[in-house]
Design a protein around this motif. Sequence first.
Motif, PDB file in Angstrom:
ATOM      1  N   LEU A   1       0.803  -1.238   0.000  1.00 57.89           N
ATOM      2  CA  LEU A   1       0.000   0.000   0.000  1.00 57.89           C
ATOM      3  C   LEU A   1       0.834   1.286   0.000  1.00 57.89           C
ATOM      4  N   PRO A   2       2.003   1.319   0.660  1.00 57.74           N
ATOM      5  CA  PRO A   2       2.766   2.577   0.649  1.00 57.74           C
ATOM      6  C   PRO A   2       3.160   3.019  -0.753  1.00 57.74           C
ATOM      7  N   ASP A   3       3.243   2.072  -1.705  1.00 50.15           N
ATOM      8  CA  ASP A   3       3.654   2.414  -3.065  1.00 50.15           C
ATOM      9  C   ASP A   3       2.478   2.807  -3.946  1.00 50.15           C
ATOM     10  N   MET A   4       1.277   2.782  -3.396  1.00 51.98           N
ATOM     11  CA  MET A   4       0.099   3.152  -4.187  1.00 51.98           C
ATOM     12  C   MET A   4      -0.306   4.591  -3.872  1.00 51.98           C
ATOM     13  N   ASP A   5      -0.920   5.235  -4.872  1.00 49.05           N
ATOM     14  CA  ASP A   5      -1.377   6.605  -4.708  1.00 49.05           C
ATOM     15  C   ASP A   5      -2.887   6.666  -4.839  1.00 49.05           C
ATOM     16  N   LYS A   6      -3.436   7.805  -4.434  1.00 48.20           N
ATOM     17  CA  LYS A   6      -4.873   8.005  -4.552  1.00 48.20           C
ATOM     18  C   LYS A   6      -5.308   7.734  -5.981  1.00 48.20           C
ATOM     19  N   GLY A   7      -6.361   6.940  -6.139  1.00 47.26           N
ATOM     20  CA  GLY A   7      -6.888   6.603  -7.461  1.00 47.26           C
ATOM     21  C   GLY A   7      -6.335   5.319  -8.026  1.00 47.26           C
ATOM     22  N   ASP A   8      -5.246   4.823  -7.447  1.00 47.61           N
ATOM     23  CA  ASP A   8      -4.656   3.571  -7.946  1.00 47.61           C
ATOM     24  C   ASP A   8      -5.542   2.381  -7.612  1.00 47.61           C
ATOM     25  N   LYS A   9      -5.602   1.460  -8.538  1.00 43.01           N
ATOM     26  CA  LYS A   9      -6.289   0.178  -8.316  1.00 43.01           C
ATOM     27  C   LYS A   9      -5.294  -0.934  -8.568  1.00 43.01           C
ATOM     28  N   LYS A  10      -5.408  -1.971  -7.799  1.00 46.40           N
ATOM     29  CA  LYS A  10      -4.443  -3.050  -7.932  1.00 46.40           C
ATOM     30  C   LYS A  10      -5.023  -4.320  -7.308  1.00 46.40           C
ATOM     31  N   THR A  11      -4.636  -5.453  -7.865  1.00 44.05           N
ATOM     32  CA  THR A  11      -4.919  -6.724  -7.205  1.00 44.05           C
ATOM     33  C   THR A  11      -3.648  -7.167  -6.496  1.00 44.05           C
ATOM     34  N   ILE A  12      -3.755  -7.320  -5.205  1.00 40.28           N
ATOM     35  CA  ILE A  12      -2.602  -7.698  -4.384  1.00 40.28           C
ATOM     36  C   ILE A  12      -2.820  -9.126  -3.899  1.00 40.28           C
ATOM     37  N   ILE A  13      -1.899  -9.998  -4.259  1.00 42.86           N
ATOM     38  CA  ILE A  13      -1.996 -11.396  -3.830  1.00 42.86           C
ATOM     39  C   ILE A  13      -1.061 -11.608  -2.650  1.00 42.86           C
TER      40      ILE A  13
END
Length: 158
Positions: free
Chosen positions: A47-59
């Motif tokens: 999560l620290p590497d994500m910014d507002k608006g980012d979407k991601k699937t984290i396994i």
Amino acid sequence: MSIPTVIGFHYTLKDKNGTTIDSSEGKDPLYVMLGKGHIVKGLDDVLPDMDKGDKKTIIVSEQDGYGPVNDDLRLKVGRNQFPSDANLTEGMQFQTSQEPGAPVFTVMKVDGDDIYIDGNHPLAGVELHFDVEVVEKRPADPEELAHGHAHGPGGHHH
Ligand SMILES: [Zn+2]
């Protein structure tokens, strides 16, 4: 010392077969203070590497999630080890002591006087698939710093 980051995100949690386990859909996003162990390591790492608006699937592997299943926490105990007025039913949960963080056991099966209990987290041994969308990212505010946890838009503890 740097100020911890607070992140607000929506998530849908699925197992590896695509079965939904939990979701924030239709609810408030989840707010967490990162780097405090408030969420599973696999999320706290990404999560620290994500910014507002980012979407991601984290396994998240079971090791970085709720850990592997510990067979030593699957026990058969006698009914006489419970208070005599305990109404023991499958799915019932209880703590072995009043201390915060004491393991929570779930009654898995009631077979006469044999009670099968499991102290594993319900998601132990599960590979976690999180669909995440970050809706807010900001430094923790002074009240959050004082409390040591994140507050959502409604403020403290809602
Ligand atoms: Zn608080």
